[in-house]
Design a protein around this motif. Sequence first.
Motif, PDB file in Angstrom:
ATOM      1  N   ALA A 260       0.583  -1.193   0.081  1.00 42.33           N
ATOM      2  CA  ALA A 260      -0.044  -0.068   0.035  1.00 42.33           C
ATOM      3  C   ALA A 260       0.927   1.187  -0.002  1.00 42.33           C
ATOM      4  N   ASN A 261       1.995   1.093  -0.686  1.00 42.84           N
ATOM      5  CA  ASN A 261       2.904   2.135  -0.876  1.00 42.84           C
ATOM      6  C   ASN A 261       2.436   2.565  -2.594  1.00 42.84           C
ATOM      7  N   PRO A 262       3.092   3.858  -3.267  1.00 40.01           N
ATOM      8  CA  PRO A 262       3.089   3.864  -4.585  1.00 40.01           C
ATOM      9  C   PRO A 262       4.536   3.551  -4.986  1.00 40.01           C
ATOM     10  N   TRP A 263       4.837   2.485  -4.893  1.00 42.48           N
ATOM     11  CA  TRP A 263       6.382   2.316  -5.349  1.00 42.48           C
ATOM     12  C   TRP A 263       6.433   2.563  -6.762  1.00 42.48           C
ATOM     13  N   ALA A 264       7.617   3.163  -7.013  1.00 46.98           N
ATOM     14  CA  ALA A 264       8.084   3.377  -8.483  1.00 46.98           C
ATOM     15  C   ALA A 264       9.206   2.297  -8.837  1.00 46.98           C
ATOM     16  N   CYS A 265       8.597   1.558  -9.873  1.00 47.25           N
ATOM     17  CA  CYS A 265       9.426   0.257 -10.288  1.00 47.25           C
ATOM     18  C   CYS A 265      10.458   0.721 -11.530  1.00 47.25           C
ATOM     19  N   ASP A 266      11.085   1.752 -11.407  1.00 45.12           N
ATOM     20  CA  ASP A 266      12.249   2.118 -12.474  1.00 45.12           C
ATOM     21  C   ASP A 266      13.414   2.034 -11.575  1.00 45.12           C
ATOM     22  N   CYS A 267      14.386   3.003 -12.126  1.00 44.25           N
ATOM     23  CA  CYS A 267      16.058   2.938 -11.568  1.00 44.25           C
ATOM     24  C   CYS A 267      15.856   2.950  -9.978  1.00 44.25           C
ATOM     25  N   ARG A 268      14.862   3.853  -9.254  1.00 48.12           N
ATOM     26  CA  ARG A 268      14.887   3.803  -7.966  1.00 48.12           C
ATOM     27  C   ARG A 268      14.389   2.770  -7.167  1.00 48.12           C
ATOM     28  N   ALA A 269      14.177   1.637  -7.706  1.00 45.29           N
ATOM     29  CA  ALA A 269      13.815   0.505  -7.047  1.00 45.29           C
ATOM     30  C   ALA A 269      15.171  -0.546  -7.053  1.00 45.29           C
ATOM     31  N   ARG A 270      16.201  -0.099  -7.640  1.00 47.61           N
ATOM     32  CA  ARG A 270      17.342  -1.141  -7.527  1.00 47.61           C
ATOM     33  C   ARG A 270      17.918  -1.109  -6.218  1.00 47.61           C
ATOM     34  N   PRO A 271      18.114  -0.063  -5.414  1.00 46.92           N
ATOM     35  CA  PRO A 271      18.429  -0.319  -3.980  1.00 46.92           C
ATOM     36  C   PRO A 271      17.642  -1.211  -3.135  1.00 46.92           C
ATOM     37  N   LEU A 272      16.458  -1.140  -3.302  1.00 44.91           N
ATOM     38  CA  LEU A 272      15.522  -2.073  -2.721  1.00 44.91           C
ATOM     39  C   LEU A 272      15.661  -3.495  -2.968  1.00 44.91           C
ATOM     40  N   TRP A 273      15.585  -3.703  -4.295  1.00 44.92           N
ATOM     41  CA  TRP A 273      15.791  -4.898  -4.805  1.00 44.92           C
ATOM     42  C   TRP A 273      16.982  -5.693  -4.622  1.00 44.92           C
ATOM     43  N   ALA A 274      18.358  -4.870  -4.633  1.00 42.56           N
ATOM     44  CA  ALA A 274      19.363  -5.276  -4.272  1.00 42.56           C
ATOM     45  C   ALA A 274      19.372  -5.963  -2.878  1.00 42.56           C
ATOM     46  N   TRP A 275      18.751  -5.160  -1.845  1.00 47.21           N
ATOM     47  CA  TRP A 275      18.601  -5.624  -0.591  1.00 47.21           C
ATOM     48  C   TRP A 275      18.027  -6.800  -0.431  1.00 47.21           C
ATOM     49  N   PHE A 276      16.716  -7.040  -1.179  1.00 44.99           N
ATOM     50  CA  PHE A 276      15.961  -8.192  -1.101  1.00 44.99           C
ATOM     51  C   PHE A 276      16.471  -9.554  -1.509  1.00 44.99           C
ATOM     52  N   GLN A 277      17.290  -9.377  -2.697  1.00 45.23           N
ATOM     53  CA  GLN A 277      18.292 -10.250  -3.007  1.00 45.23           C
ATOM     54  C   GLN A 277      19.279 -10.963  -1.860  1.00 45.23           C
ATOM     55  N   ARG A 278      19.498 -10.011  -0.938  1.00 42.42           N
ATOM     56  CA  ARG A 278      20.682 -10.771   0.192  1.00 42.42           C
ATOM     57  C   ARG A 278      19.626 -11.080   1.323  1.00 42.42           C
ATOM     58  N   ALA A 279      18.611 -10.408   1.608  1.00 40.65           N
ATOM     59  CA  ALA A 279      17.986 -10.537   2.875  1.00 40.65           C
ATOM     60  C   ALA A 279      16.984 -11.748   2.805  1.00 40.65           C
ATOM     61  N   ARG A 280      16.695 -12.355   3.769  1.00 41.85           N
ATOM     62  CA  ARG A 280      15.803 -13.383   4.229  1.00 41.85           C
ATOM     63  C   ARG A 280      14.752 -13.175   5.189  1.00 41.85           C
ATOM     64  N   VAL A 281      13.752 -12.341   4.864  1.00 41.04           N
ATOM     65  CA  VAL A 281      12.833 -11.669   5.720  1.00 41.04           C
ATOM     66  C   VAL A 281      11.485 -12.039   5.078  1.00 41.04           C
ATOM     67  N   SER A 282      10.513 -12.067   5.969  1.00 44.16           N
ATOM     68  CA  SER A 282       9.040 -12.322   5.577  1.00 44.16           C
ATOM     69  C   SER A 282       8.662 -10.980   5.291  1.00 44.16           C
ATOM     70  N   SER A 283       7.939 -10.737   3.859  1.00 45.26           N
ATOM     71  CA  SER A 283       7.607  -9.588   3.662  1.00 45.26           C
ATOM     72  C   SER A 283       6.245  -9.701   2.808  1.00 45.26           C
ATOM     73  N   SER A 284       5.481  -8.304   2.757  1.00 47.05           N
ATOM     74  CA  SER A 284       4.285  -8.306   2.233  1.00 47.05           C
ATOM     75  C   SER A 284       4.763  -8.126   0.679  1.00 47.05           C
TER      76      SER A 284
END
Length: 393
Positions: A260-284
Motif C-alpha cells: 500500500a505504497n506507490p512504489w516506483a519500479c524504475d531505477c529507484r527500485a534498484r537499491p531495494l531490490w538489491a537488499w531483497f536479493q540478500r535478505a531473508r525476511v518475511s515481507s508483504s
Amino acid sequence: APPVLLPLPTAPASACLLLMLLALPLAAPSCPMLCTCYSSPPTVSCQANNFSSVPLSLPPSTQRLFLQNNLIRTLRPGTFGSNLLTLWLFSNNLSTIYPGTFRHLQALEELDLGDNRHLRSLEPDTFQGLERLQSLHLYRCQLSSLPGNIFRGLVSLQYLYLQENSLLHLQDDLFADLANLSHLFLHGNRLRLLTEHVFRGLGSLDRLLLHGNRLQGVHRAAFRGLSRLTILYLFNNSLASLPGEALADLPSLEFLRLNANPWACDCRARPLWAWFQRARVSSSDVTCAPPRSARAETCARSARPTSRRVRPRHPRGRAAAPAATAPPTTCTGWPRPGAPRRLLGGYGGEDQRGEQTCPGAACQAPPDSRGPALSAGLPSPLLCLLLLVPHHL
C-alpha cells in the motif's frame, strides 16, 4: 464535706491502659464515594463515574488507581500519592497537565493517558522523575508535536504508545534516553520524513510500527543502531522508494510490511531490490504504482538485454505458473527464492487501550494492493529486466 480525691492509678495500671490503647485497630482510610477499593494490592477503582476531577480522599497507600472513562479535564501537582505503581486516566477530557503533576511518583510503572482528544500539547518536564516507568500510553490524543526532551530520564521505559495522534515531525534524538525501549508505536500519525538520527539510542527496540502515516522519504541512516529490531511496518504510506542501506542496518529483521505504497519500479527500485536479493525476511507484496511518464521506459532500455523469463516464485522457491490474468512476459513478483511474498505473523485486533497494532481487517492489505507485484501499469517487459541485472552494472 471536703472533696473526695480519687487515687492516681498505680504504675502497673497505667502501663496496662497504654497497652490497651495501642491494641485498638487504627481507622482505615475511607474509600472515595462511588469508588471501589481493594486491600491487596491497595487498589482504588473510580472508572466511569462522570468525575470532573480526581477524588481528593484517595488512601495514601494506593498502588493502583483506575480513573478511566470519566470527564477529568485538569491534572495538578499534589493530586496523587507517591506509592502509585499503576495510573490509568485514559478516555477522559484531559486538556492540561500542569508541570510537576507526576514528579513525585518515583515508583510509577505504568501511566495511561491515551484517548484524551483534547490533549494537544505537553510540557517538556511532564514526565520528569519517572525513572521506573515501564509503559507510557499517549495514543489517540491530538498531539501535533513533542518537546525535544519530553522523554528524558525515562531510562526504564519499555513500551511507548504514540499512535493515532497528529504528529507531523519527530526531531533527532527524541528517544535518545530510551535505551530499554522494546516497542514503539507511531502508526496513524502524519509523519512525512524519517531523519538520520530520529531513532538514535533505541538499541533494544524490537518492534517499530510506522504504518498509516504520510511518509515520503527515509534517510539512508534512519534505522542505524536498531540492531535488535525484528518487526518493521511501513505499509500504507506515500513511499515511492526506500534506500537499501536503511534496511541493511537491520540485521535482526524478520517481518517487514511495505504494501500500500506507490512504489516506483524504475531505477529507484534498484537499491531495494538489491537488499531483497540478500535478505531473508518475511515481507508483504510490493506493488508498482503506474508510471507518470516515459522515464521508466528510458531507464529500462539502458539495462543489458537478457532472454531470461521472469516468473513468480512459490514460497518454497519453486517457480509457479503465471497468473491467469497476467501476460507470460510481465514481471509478476520479486523472484526471491525461499522468501514468502506476504508477511507472516501480523497482529489482529486492538483493545480499547490500543494495545495492539491495528484493528481487525485493517491488518490486511487493501484488495487493490495485493495483486501481482511489479506489474501494475508497466510500460514494457523490459522493466523487469532492469531488476534482474546485477546491481554493480
